[in-house]
Design an enzyme around this catalytic site. Structure first.
Site, PDB file in Angstrom:
ATOM      1  CD  GLU A  25      44.178  56.347  30.423  1.00 11.57           C
ATOM      2  OE1 GLU A  25      43.653  55.644  31.107  1.00 11.57           O
ATOM      3  OE2 GLU A  25      45.442  56.035  29.926  1.00 11.57           O
ATOM      4  CG  ASN A 173      49.289  54.910  35.322  1.00 12.67           C
ATOM      5  OD1 ASN A 173      48.556  54.574  36.429  1.00 12.67           O
ATOM      6  ND2 ASN A 173      49.239  54.011  34.202  1.00 12.67           N
ATOM      7  CD  GLU A 174      47.823  50.290  35.625  1.00  8.60           C
ATOM      8  OE1 GLU A 174      47.947  49.582  34.472  1.00  8.60           O
ATOM      9  OE2 GLU A 174      46.633  50.242  36.289  1.00  8.60           O
ATOM     10  CE1 TYR A 248      39.365  50.631  36.413  1.00  7.31           C
ATOM     11  CE2 TYR A 248      41.809  49.800  36.576  1.00  7.31           C
ATOM     12  CZ  TYR A 248      40.850  50.934  36.198  1.00  7.31           C
ATOM     13  OH  TYR A 248      41.355  52.116  35.704  1.00  7.31           O
ATOM     14  CD  GLU A 304      44.285  53.631  36.526  1.00  7.89           C
ATOM     15  OE1 GLU A 304      43.832  52.628  36.031  1.00  7.89           O
ATOM     16  OE2 GLU A 304      45.038  54.258  36.181  1.00  7.89           O
ATOM     17  CD  GLN A 353      39.839  56.596  32.281  1.00  5.84           C
ATOM     18  OE1 GLN A 353      39.632  57.558  31.463  1.00  5.84           O
ATOM     19  NE2 GLN A 353      40.670  55.887  32.312  1.00  5.84           N
TER      20      GLN A 353
HETATM   21  O1  AHR Z   1      41.510  53.028  33.192  1.00  4.78           O
HETATM   22  C1  AHR Z   1      42.086  52.321  32.097  1.00  4.78           C
HETATM   23  C2  AHR Z   1      43.537  51.884  32.129  1.00  4.78           C
HETATM   24  O2  AHR Z   1      43.262  50.875  33.267  1.00  4.78           O
HETATM   25  C3  AHR Z   1      44.448  52.997  32.678  1.00  4.78           C
HETATM   26  O3  AHR Z   1      44.907  53.512  31.713  1.00  4.78           O
HETATM   27  C4  AHR Z   1      45.588  52.021  33.309  1.00  4.78           C
HETATM   28  O4  AHR Z   1      46.285  52.716  34.014  1.00  4.78           O
HETATM   29  C5  AHR Z   1      44.725  50.680  33.923  1.00  4.78           C
HETATM   30  O5  AHR Z   1      45.285  49.602  33.520  1.00  4.78           O
END
Ligand code: AHR
Length: 502
Positions: A25, A173-174, A248, A304, A353
């Site tokens: 990103e 995205n999101e 995450y 992600e 990332q």
């Molecule tokens: O990876 C960091 C961020 O986490 C991304 O931009 C977003 O899609 C997610 O909330």
């Protein structure tokens, strides 16, 4: 002695290489410095602006696919700002990430050049949150149309005669959050509309379209999007080929993520417990998808995932720069084993990332670069790419310090690789205990075993002054007889065994 059973006659599914995918990103030092240092940079060796050391390392790791330009950045990204002569490209503030100037010197042409050098597939994430249907449609035309058209002509004027391949395209995205704060039904309807204009200009190169999926356990989102968008894929073209999932690992929750390098044993187990939750999430989201898509045509795309800790002290909080230890190696090994076991639904996954942001495989400091423990795990797992998942099971017991954070001591996955060999990857989640394993590979005579391992003291990590502290070591501790194999997996380690059969 824990038993490991492998039945090569029972092939459970195909492991797409993209399960080991990555994400980059416009965030912190991921794109700028981490991957792209500018054409003509004299201090950092590069080819057309892409740093040579990083490209070489990623090729060696066999990076299969790269997602770009975001993340949250994607729904604020206007692709036309990033094409044409660099001196004329718009400068703007990256409001999401650190408030720094984004000069758009890395745009579509540069991303495609990077993927060309890496030899990987392309995953572009489009803008639904603040972009128009026309903008998205024209981007796809610009990248993929071979004939005469305004956008194809513009691409040629900008120096690229041939169309590129867009392998995967994310429609937003999101969108439940940074991508527009939408409800699932509202997004679902927008998805149906936007994806209509993500045209397939070539019959031999269909774009795999991905709808924005849920955050963690937001099953309501998956239900809402599937019920609004799913259309049987055998009717002309289905609306969707994939739906995403973001999860995450924050060991102490969003508010108490903790340090990447300073953690105690309780935190170690807490982190691994949270990592294992990935399997529950996949099972639950899959069950919802199954209601609509019984044939498993739509992929669950975990685009992600990874650890998210506090930023390294003294660094820009908006850059999300964190170190990477043996704990991250375990998180990577566990997740990749889970994805393998669910390869019939999980068609792609992209760790967040690639460089210098969150759970990165590479960290850079000016001209210096280190490969992280996570890098080494991906490199050991590369043999699973394009392999056939084999039926396998390992006996496990619980380890840990607190009742609520007990974890299985072992996880594994096994595949028959393209090289005709059996590849076993196994993680030992215990901080301090090694385990004896006796494996049995049904109806097989083993000819040889090669082993490699990433492990060590749980806080071990690579720094720019000590870049080889954690690396892949040879593992010579496996013995075999007929179809039986014996070894001891050391504490806090990720192991790969390559079995050649007669
Ligand atoms: O990876 C960091 C961020 O986490 C991304 O931009 C977003 O899609 C997610 O909330």
């Amino acid at each position: 002695m824990a038993k490991l059973y492998i039945n090569p006659a029972n092939k459970k599914g195909h492991i797409n290489p993209e399960i080991q995918g990555h994400f980059s990103e416009h965030l912190g030092r991921c794109i700028y410095e981490g991957l792209y240092v500018g054409e003509g940079n004299k201090e950092i060796p590069n080819t057309n602006g892409m740093r040579t050391d990083v490209v070489e390392a990623l090729k060696e790791m066999q990076i299969p696919v790269l997602r770009w330009p975001g993340g949250c950045f994607a729904d604020e990204y206007h692709w036309k700002d990033g094409i044409g002569p660099k001196e004329k490209r718009k400068k703007m503030i990256n409001t999401h990430w650190g408030g720094v100037v984004e000069d758009n010197s890395f745009g579509t042409h540069e991303f495609m050049e990077l993927c060309r050098q890496l030899g990987c597939k392309t995953y572009i994430n489009g803008n639904v949150g603040s972009g128009t249907v026309q903008e998205m449609s024209e981007w796809v035309e610009y990248m993929t149309f071979e004939g005469v058209s305004p956008m194809a002509d513009l691409r040629k004027e900008n120096g690229h005669e041939d169309a590129w391949n867009v392998d995967f395209f994310g429609v937003g995205n999101e969108n439940w959050g940074c991508g527009g704060n939408m409800t699932p039904e509202y997004y679902g309807n927008l998805y149906r509309r936007y994806q209509t204009y993500v045209r397939n200009y070539r019959n031999d190169r269909q774009i795999f379209k991905i709808a924005c999926g849920a955050n963690v356990d937001d099953y309501n989102w998956t239900e809402g999007v599937m019920s609004t968008c799913f259309k049987a894929p055998d009717f002309l073209h289905g609306f969707m080929d994939g739906i995403s999932l973001h999860y995450y690992t924050h060991p102490g929750g969003w508010e108490h993520k903790g340090s990447a390098t300073e953690f105690d044993e309780k935190m170690w187990y807490q982190t691994l417990k949270k990592t294992l939750y990935m399997e529950d999430l996949i099972n639950h989201h899959t069950a919802i998808m199954d209601k609509y898509d019984k044939a498993h045509k739509v992929g669950l795309i975990v685009d992600e995932w990874g650890t998210w800790f506090d930023v390294e002290p003294g660094t820009n909080p908006g850059f999300l720069y964190q170190q990477n230890t043996i704990r991250d190696a375990l998180v990577a090994g566990i997740n990749l084993n889970i994805f393998n076991k669910h390869c019939n639904r999980v068609r792609m996954a992209n760790i967040a990332q690639l460089v210098n942001v969150l759970q990165s495989v590479i960290l850079t400091d000016g001209p210096r670069m280190v490969k992280t423990p996570t890098y080494h795990v991906f490199k050991m797992y590369k043999y699973h790419q394009d392999a056939e998942l084999l039926d396998s099971f390992v006996e496990s017991k619980e380890v840990g310090l607190e009742k609520e954070n007990m974890v299985p001591n072992l996880t594994e996955s096994v595949s028959l690789g393209k090289d005709g060999k059996i590849h076993i990857t196994m993680t030992n989640l215990s901080v301090d205990e090694a385990f004896d394993i006796e494996g049995e590979i049904a109806d097989t005579i083993i000819a040889s075993v090669r082993g490699e391992i990433v492990g060590g003291e749980i806080h071990s990590h690579n720094t720019f002054d000590d870049p080889e502290k954690v690396k892949i070591e040879d593992f010579k501790g496996a013995s075999f007889d007929g179809g039986k194999i014996k070894f001891t997996i050391p504490a806090s380690s990720v192991l790969h065994l390559e079995v050649t059969t007669k």
